[in-house]
Structures are given as structure tokens and as C-alpha cells.
Enzyme design. Structure first.
Site, PDB file in Angstrom:
ATOM      1  N   TYR A  54      -3.666   0.601   7.115  1.00 34.14           N
ATOM      2  CA  TYR A  54      -4.925   1.337   7.058  1.00 34.14           C
ATOM      3  C   TYR A  54      -6.127   0.397   7.012  1.00 34.14           C
ATOM      4  O   TYR A  54      -7.261   0.840   7.202  1.00 34.14           O
ATOM      5  CB  TYR A  54      -4.978   2.249   5.831  1.00 34.14           C
ATOM      6  N   ILE A 231      -0.738  14.581  -0.259  1.00 36.73           N
ATOM      7  CA  ILE A 231      -1.779  13.545  -0.336  1.00 36.73           C
ATOM      8  C   ILE A 231      -2.793  13.759   0.803  1.00 36.73           C
ATOM      9  O   ILE A 231      -2.881  12.952   1.726  1.00 36.73           O
ATOM     10  CB  ILE A 231      -1.184  12.126  -0.299  1.00 36.73           C
TER      11      ILE A 231
END
Length: 277
Positions: A54, A231
Site C-alpha cells: 500500500y 475492514i
């Protein structure tokens, strides 16, 4: 209401994973990412998920540092990228992730995909060593099919705590959920809102209208009803709070049946190297 939500949120899985967390995939702007993490933690979230791929572990760490939350209260997870799954790379890059995050241990370290340099014995052996050293509290896998999970359980000395997969009302994955349940592996759902597709589904819209809540809240409540940790990614304060308030949504049997019976299937994350391809 805040007290009621906080009380509900105290429920965690048997592995200690809070049932609702903040996903940070595609939250790459450092300032925005740090602010979303800080906002989520100060709203009440205690679970933050990131990954080496990420490219935001530094920003996630900044958000954690700026929030008035004790480290011991936080469940922090990151993932090893497919290029970093050799034994030496696991050990080295896991420590680099911890340095970027500003922590001296991780609550969960996942194998991001069973691809690239992944070798079950070598990769999971290295993760087991980190577990034995106390640098990680839990070993996790991500995007593992039932057969991949069974192999991992067989070769990993440390227990496999969770399998993080795409899971939402439009990709319900019943076989995978059953396999995880049989092996006492928690399921963690990424993209739990199908990257916005749940907002457009009539059945979910109808359930949301009956309860006077958002389609996102219905989808997250359905996952919680199934024992699945969610999430969702959220950057703005409004979305962070809307997802948080899903903890107050109680679906009845007919609501759950409506969602269970959705026939539409939409997989949003589908790289060529995925094990199902």
C-alpha cells in the site's frame, strides 16, 4: 449511543481481533492517510490494517502516533508483499515495516498472496520464527483458497489466526468461510462494501430502508452476523463514522435471509496471479 457502540465494539474474535477495523488500501496520500487513521482511532476504532504494497505504512504510523490511544489497545496488521516471501526477506522486511509503523511488534502479519516468492514451508517457517521471537502476535494469510489454507496449517508451526479475503454480500464465499470455521481460522473481509457496489443493490437498499440506515451499515452488520471481521476503507470523517455506527445495526432473520439469497456475484480484486486464476 456512543456508550452503546463502545460496548458492542468491545466484542472481539477469539483471537482478539476487533470486529470492525479501518482498511487503508489505496489511501496513498500521506497527510490524508495519517488523518484518517487518527480520526478512526479517536472515533473508537482499535483495528488498523495496512500492507507493504500500500506504500503507506509511514503515514499509518504517523496517524497512530498522533492519536491518544495506548499501543496495547490497538490491533495493528500489515502484510508481506509477494516479492518479500523468502525466509531472509520475511525477517528483514517485517522489521522494516515495524520501523515505518513506529512499533516494536505487530498484532498480525499476513502473507498478502500465495504468489511470487511464496513457498509454504520457507515463508511460514520464517513467520513462525518471528512469532516465537514475540515480534508478531499472530500469523495470518490473505487471499488463500481452502486448499492453500489447509497446506499452510499443515506446515506452519505457529497457528494460522486469520485469512483475509474479499468478502461482501456480492461475494459471500460460503465454502471458504466453512473451511476457516472448521480450522478455527478467523475470516477478515477486505473490500466489504464491494467497492461501492452494495449501494446499488436493490435487496440491500430495501433492508437499509427498513432500518433507516445506510447500505454500508447493512453490509457490515451482515458480515458481523456471520462472524466475519470487516475492514472497510474510509478516508473522510463522515464515512468513518457511518461505518462505525454499523455496530448498532441489528439485522433480523428476514434481513439476513434477504442478503444470503443474493444471486449476484461481483469480485472486485482479481489479479492474474490470484490462486483462483
Amino acid at each position: 449511543m456512543a456508550d452503546e457502540i463502545a460496548a458492542d465494539f468491545c466484542s472481539r474474535t477469539s483471537k482478539g481481533i476487533p470486529m470492525l477495523g479501518l482498511g487503508t488500501w489505496q489511501n496513498e496520500d500521506p497527510e490524508a492517510c495519517a488523518e484518517s487513521v487518527r480520526t478512526a482511532l479517536e472515533t473508537g476504532y482499535r483495528h488498523v490494517d495496512t500492507a507493504q504494497a500500500y506504500d503507506n505504512e509511514d503515514a499509518v504510523g504517523e496517524g497512530i502516533a498522533s492519536a491518544d490511544v495506548d499501543r496495547e489497545e490497538l490491533f495493528l496488521a500489515t502484510k508481506l508483499w509477494i516479492d518479500n516471501l523468502g525466509a531472509d526477506d520475511v525477517a528483514e522486511t517485517a522489521r522494516e515495516s515495524m520501523d515505518r509503523l513506529g512499533v516494536d511488534y505487530l498484532d498480525m502479519l499476513y502473507v498478502h498472496w500465495p504468489a511470487g516468492e511464496y513457498d509454504p514451508e520457507e515463508t511460514l517457517g520464517a513467520l513462525s520464527e518471528l512469532y516465537d521471537e514475540g515480534l508478531i502476535e499472530n500469523v495470518g494469510v490473505s487471499n488463500f483458497m481452502p486448499e492453500d489454507l489447509e497446506t499452510a496449517i499443515d506446515v506452519c508451526d505457529a497457528p494460522i489466526a486469520a485469512n483475509q479475503v474479499e468478502l461482501h454480500p456480492l461475494l459471500q464465499q460460503p465454502e471458504l468461510r466453512e473451511t476457516c470455521e472448521n480450522y478455527d481460522v478467523d475470516v477478515v473481509a477486505y473490500s466489504p462494501l464491494a467497492r461501492g457496489q452494495v449501494f446499488n443493490h436493490e435487496g440491500i437498499q430495501n433492508v437499509a430502508a427498513r432500518h433507516g440506515v445506510s447500505e454500508a451499515q447493512v453490509s457490515l452488520a451482515w458480515l458481523r452476523e456471520k462472524g466475519v471481521v470487516a475492514i472497510p476503507k474510509a478516508t473522510g470523517e463522515d464515512h468513518i463514522e457511518d461505518n462505525w455506527e454499523s455496530l448498532m445495526v441489528e439485522l433480523d432473520r428476514s434481513d439476513v435471509d434477504t442478503i444470503d439469497n443474493i444471486d449476484d456475484v461481483s469480485r472486485e480484486v482479481d489479479p492474474d496471479f490470484a490462486p483462483w486464476n
